[in-house]
Write a protein that holds these residues in place. Structure first.
Motif, PDB file in Angstrom:
ATOM      1  N   CYS A 149       6.862  -7.384   5.734  1.00  0.00           N
ATOM      2  CA  CYS A 149       8.138  -7.024   6.358  1.00  0.00           C
ATOM      3  C   CYS A 149       8.415  -5.530   6.300  1.00  0.00           C
ATOM      4  O   CYS A 149       9.469  -5.079   6.764  1.00  0.00           O
ATOM      5  N   CYS A 167      10.749 -11.293  -6.349  1.00  0.00           N
ATOM      6  CA  CYS A 167       9.888 -12.401  -6.770  1.00  0.00           C
ATOM      7  C   CYS A 167      10.109 -12.744  -8.242  1.00  0.00           C
ATOM      8  O   CYS A 167      10.143 -13.924  -8.609  1.00  0.00           O
ATOM      9  N   ILE A 206      14.098  -8.999   4.784  1.00  0.00           N
ATOM     10  CA  ILE A 206      14.052  -9.966   3.689  1.00  0.00           C
ATOM     11  C   ILE A 206      15.469 -10.314   3.237  1.00  0.00           C
ATOM     12  O   ILE A 206      16.331  -9.440   3.144  1.00  0.00           O
ATOM     13  N   GLU A 233       7.547  -1.972  -2.246  1.00  0.00           N
ATOM     14  CA  GLU A 233       6.703  -2.900  -3.011  1.00  0.00           C
ATOM     15  C   GLU A 233       7.385  -3.298  -4.326  1.00  0.00           C
ATOM     16  O   GLU A 233       7.382  -4.476  -4.705  1.00  0.00           O
ATOM     17  N   SER A 278      10.555  -3.376  -4.881  1.00  0.00           N
ATOM     18  CA  SER A 278      11.696  -4.229  -4.522  1.00  0.00           C
ATOM     19  C   SER A 278      11.254  -5.671  -4.300  1.00  0.00           C
ATOM     20  O   SER A 278      11.901  -6.617  -4.782  1.00  0.00           O
ATOM     21  N   VAL A 279      10.151  -5.840  -3.574  1.00  0.00           N
ATOM     22  CA  VAL A 279       9.624  -7.193  -3.323  1.00  0.00           C
ATOM     23  C   VAL A 279       9.208  -7.850  -4.635  1.00  0.00           C
ATOM     24  O   VAL A 279       9.495  -9.025  -4.877  1.00  0.00           O
ATOM     25  N   LYS A 280       8.549  -7.080  -5.511  1.00  0.00           N
ATOM     26  CA  LYS A 280       8.136  -7.626  -6.809  1.00  0.00           C
ATOM     27  C   LYS A 280       9.349  -8.057  -7.627  1.00  0.00           C
ATOM     28  O   LYS A 280       9.328  -9.096  -8.287  1.00  0.00           O
ATOM     29  N   TYR A 318       5.095 -14.034  -1.233  1.00  0.00           N
ATOM     30  CA  TYR A 318       4.923 -12.631  -1.634  1.00  0.00           C
ATOM     31  C   TYR A 318       4.205 -11.848  -0.532  1.00  0.00           C
ATOM     32  O   TYR A 318       4.627 -10.756  -0.147  1.00  0.00           O
ATOM     33  N   MET A 341       6.510 -11.343   2.517  1.00  0.00           N
ATOM     34  CA  MET A 341       7.548 -10.339   2.295  1.00  0.00           C
ATOM     35  C   MET A 341       6.977  -8.926   2.360  1.00  0.00           C
ATOM     36  O   MET A 341       7.610  -8.019   2.905  1.00  0.00           O
ATOM     37  N   LEU A 342       5.774  -8.728   1.832  1.00  0.00           N
ATOM     38  CA  LEU A 342       5.148  -7.403   1.908  1.00  0.00           C
ATOM     39  C   LEU A 342       4.922  -6.975   3.363  1.00  0.00           C
ATOM     40  O   LEU A 342       5.001  -5.792   3.691  1.00  0.00           O
TER      41      LEU A 342
END
Length: 200
Positions: free
Chosen positions: A153, A135, A81, A128, A130-132, A147, A150-151
């Protein structure tokens, strides 16, 4: 991109302002005729051109936002990402600390830096979170396509996280996935031995 002055031919007396904006291979061009050779004529034409450029900039921003919501601009070819790295810090006297490092660059703003500890949350939860966080910073909702992409990945990072101790990522990429760490270490020792012979 921007506003440029040009004539439609070398011997023409007609002057135009060309307004150009492009994104992801898509380009928009508009033209404004400069009515006369006076400074005031150029000023009037430039005012109109700037208004058009502002509208095209809004179009550009809308396309960029749509691409982001789809995740098209947020994922690298290797499956990682944009702005998210998995790092292990080694400090003397302390055990290594593994964390996800976030770097989010928004238009017209300085980069934002955050980190999420893998040691504290566990690998999957830290990923998770980090992705949140990415976003949240980018204004992407959790029900968006980006979203979900990316999850997915997570495997690209898990491969790096699961590397055997002492085995670099570059070395691991050249090994067959069925090779054991012991075999890799033996091969490395054999290669080091040959290198030593050539140095003598």
């Amino acid at each position: 991109m921007g506003i440029t002055v040009f004539k439609d031919s070398s011997d023409s007396t007609r002057t135009y302002l060309r307004i150009t904006r492009a994104i992801n291979g898509r380009e928009q061009q508009r033209y404004v005729r400069v009515e006369g050779a006076s400074k005031s004529a150029m000023k009037r034409a430039m005012k109109e051109a700037k208004e058009i450029d502002q509208r095209l900039e809004q179009w550009q921003s809308a396309v960029r936002q749509l691409m982001m919501l789809k995740g098209d601009t947020l994922i690298h070819e290797d499956g990682t990402i944009l702005g998210l790295q998995l790092q292990t810090r080694h400090r003397e006297g302390r055990k290594p600390a593994t964390e996800f490092k976030l770097r989010v660059k928004l238009p017209g703003r300085k980069p934002l830096f955050k980190s999420v500890s893998v040691d504290k949350h566990g690998f999957e939860k830290a990923f998770e979170l980090s992705v949140k966080r990415i976003c949240e910073l980018r204004g992407i909702t959790e029900d968006s396509e980006a979203y979900g992409k990316m999850l997915m990945c997570i495997d690209a990072y898990k491969e790096k996280y699961d590397l055997p101790p002492g085995l670099s990522e570059a070395t691991a990429m050249h090994l067959d996935r069925e090779d054991s760490p012991e075999k890799a270490a033996n091969e490395k020792g054999w290669l080091d031995q040959i290198s030593g012979w050539f140095k003598r």
